[in-house]
Each structure stands twice: as C-alpha cells, then as structure tokens.
Write a protein that holds these residues in place. Sequence first.
Motif, PDB file in Angstrom:
ATOM      1  N   GLU A  65     -11.893  89.439 100.011  1.00  0.00           N
ATOM      2  CA  GLU A  65     -11.976  88.078  99.471  1.00  0.00           C
ATOM      3  C   GLU A  65     -13.221  87.865  98.624  1.00  0.00           C
ATOM      4  O   GLU A  65     -13.180  87.167  97.616  1.00  0.00           O
ATOM      5  N   TRP A  66     -14.354  88.475  99.011  1.00  0.00           N
ATOM      6  CA  TRP A  66     -15.572  88.254  98.233  1.00  0.00           C
ATOM      7  C   TRP A  66     -15.440  88.825  96.826  1.00  0.00           C
ATOM      8  O   TRP A  66     -16.030  88.313  95.885  1.00  0.00           O
ATOM      9  N   VAL A  67     -14.638  89.892  96.679  1.00  0.00           N
ATOM     10  CA  VAL A  67     -14.411  90.470  95.351  1.00  0.00           C
ATOM     11  C   VAL A  67     -13.561  89.519  94.514  1.00  0.00           C
ATOM     12  O   VAL A  67     -13.822  89.314  93.330  1.00  0.00           O
ATOM     13  N   LEU A  68     -12.551  88.915  95.130  1.00  0.00           N
ATOM     14  CA  LEU A  68     -11.665  87.998  94.409  1.00  0.00           C
ATOM     15  C   LEU A  68     -12.342  86.684  94.044  1.00  0.00           C
ATOM     16  O   LEU A  68     -12.139  86.152  92.961  1.00  0.00           O
ATOM     17  N   PHE A  69     -13.143  86.154  94.977  1.00  0.00           N
ATOM     18  CA  PHE A  69     -13.622  84.794  94.793  1.00  0.00           C
ATOM     19  C   PHE A  69     -15.110  84.664  94.451  1.00  0.00           C
ATOM     20  O   PHE A  69     -15.494  83.758  93.736  1.00  0.00           O
ATOM     21  N   ALA A  70     -15.963  85.540  94.945  1.00  0.00           N
ATOM     22  CA  ALA A  70     -17.403  85.389  94.714  1.00  0.00           C
ATOM     23  C   ALA A  70     -17.945  86.325  93.633  1.00  0.00           C
ATOM     24  O   ALA A  70     -18.817  85.938  92.861  1.00  0.00           O
ATOM     25  N   LEU A  71     -17.443  87.541  93.574  1.00  0.00           N
ATOM     26  CA  LEU A  71     -17.932  88.498  92.579  1.00  0.00           C
ATOM     27  C   LEU A  71     -17.801  87.985  91.143  1.00  0.00           C
ATOM     28  O   LEU A  71     -18.734  88.156  90.353  1.00  0.00           O
ATOM     29  N   PRO A  72     -16.680  87.322  90.784  1.00  0.00           N
ATOM     30  CA  PRO A  72     -16.614  86.795  89.410  1.00  0.00           C
ATOM     31  C   PRO A  72     -17.744  85.820  89.085  1.00  0.00           C
ATOM     32  O   PRO A  72     -18.256  85.826  87.959  1.00  0.00           O
ATOM     33  N   ASP A  73     -18.183  85.019  90.065  1.00  0.00           N
ATOM     34  CA  ASP A  73     -19.313  84.106  89.839  1.00  0.00           C
ATOM     35  C   ASP A  73     -20.593  84.892  89.556  1.00  0.00           C
ATOM     36  O   ASP A  73     -21.354  84.556  88.653  1.00  0.00           O
ATOM     37  N   GLY A  74     -20.818  85.931  90.337  1.00  0.00           N
ATOM     38  CA  GLY A  74     -22.007  86.752  90.127  1.00  0.00           C
ATOM     39  C   GLY A  74     -21.980  87.482  88.797  1.00  0.00           C
ATOM     40  O   GLY A  74     -22.995  87.579  88.104  1.00  0.00           O
ATOM     41  N   LEU A  75     -20.816  87.991  88.421  1.00  0.00           N
ATOM     42  CA  LEU A  75     -20.693  88.682  87.137  1.00  0.00           C
ATOM     43  C   LEU A  75     -20.859  87.719  85.969  1.00  0.00           C
ATOM     44  O   LEU A  75     -21.475  88.057  84.954  1.00  0.00           O
ATOM     45  N   TRP A  76     -20.317  86.516  86.134  1.00  0.00           N
ATOM     46  CA  TRP A  76     -20.489  85.494  85.099  1.00  0.00           C
ATOM     47  C   TRP A  76     -21.976  85.167  84.933  1.00  0.00           C
ATOM     48  O   TRP A  76     -22.481  85.074  83.815  1.00  0.00           O
ATOM     49  N   MET A  77     -22.680  85.007  86.059  1.00  0.00           N
ATOM     50  CA  MET A  77     -24.109  84.694  85.994  1.00  0.00           C
ATOM     51  C   MET A  77     -24.887  85.854  85.384  1.00  0.00           C
ATOM     52  O   MET A  77     -25.784  85.651  84.558  1.00  0.00           O
ATOM     53  N   PHE A  78     -24.553  87.080  85.769  1.00  0.00           N
ATOM     54  CA  PHE A  78     -25.204  88.255  85.194  1.00  0.00           C
ATOM     55  C   PHE A  78     -24.993  88.294  83.679  1.00  0.00           C
ATOM     56  O   PHE A  78     -25.928  88.557  82.921  1.00  0.00           O
ATOM     57  N   SER A  79     -23.781  88.002  83.252  1.00  0.00           N
ATOM     58  CA  SER A  79     -23.473  87.992  81.816  1.00  0.00           C
ATOM     59  C   SER A  79     -24.272  86.924  81.093  1.00  0.00           C
ATOM     60  O   SER A  79     -24.820  87.169  80.020  1.00  0.00           O
ATOM     61  N   TYR A  80     -24.327  85.726  81.679  1.00  0.00           N
ATOM     62  CA  TYR A  80     -25.093  84.637  81.069  1.00  0.00           C
ATOM     63  C   TYR A  80     -26.559  85.043  80.936  1.00  0.00           C
ATOM     64  O   TYR A  80     -27.157  84.893  79.866  1.00  0.00           O
TER      65      TYR A  80
END
Length: 116
Positions: A30-45
């Motif tokens: 679940e953390w890959v589906l729901f939380a990892l995208p937030d972290g990757l988005w923040m890393f990208s920003y």
Amino acid sequence: MFHWINTIGFLEELLKIRQTLTPVKVIIPEWVLFALPDGLWMFSYMSLILLVWKNNISRESVIWIFIIPFVSLLSEVLQAIKVIPGTFDKIDLVMYLLGTSLPFIFYKKTITQKLK
C-alpha cells in the motif's frame, strides 16, 4: 481526473488498463501505491526548483525552494489535528520528508548557500 479523461475520449481505454492491472495491485504494498507517489512528486519538485535556482540557496530562492514542502508537511499535520479534512498518514509524512531532503543529499556538492 476521470472527467477530463472522458472529455478527451480515453475513458474506456483507461478503464481497460485499470481492469487489466487489478490483479497486480494486490501484490504491491500500500505504501508504494499511495505514499511513494507523494515522495516522488516532492523529489521531482525539489530537484526542478534547485535546478531552476542553479543549486543556489539564497534569501531570494529559499521561499520558492521550501514553499511546497512546507505546505505539504503542514497539510499532513493539520489533517492529524483535524483542522483540515483528510486522513493523516505518517508514511505520507515520511515520504514528503524524504522527497524534500534527498535532493539536497544527491546534489550537496553543487549546492551553495548565500543567506547572509
């Protein structure tokens, strides 16, 4: 999202893809589906904004560098204390923190600070 996908005529294809991937979804944490995208988005920003500011942290750049991480972290905290709607998730918080801090670690040799 589904409304604009439907507007451009791709809703049926998207629903087929979602249906095809349903069996895979159960084996992904679940953390890959729901939380990892937030972290990757923040890393990208953070990576993009550091690139825009040429890895220079100054009085002028600091607000632009940290405004999105601040708002993201604040939104999670405000969800925790029920000030804004949503479900607080400490894994989201960790992903936001990692997404914010990892670019500084990766680019530390090129980051300059001029806050004086």
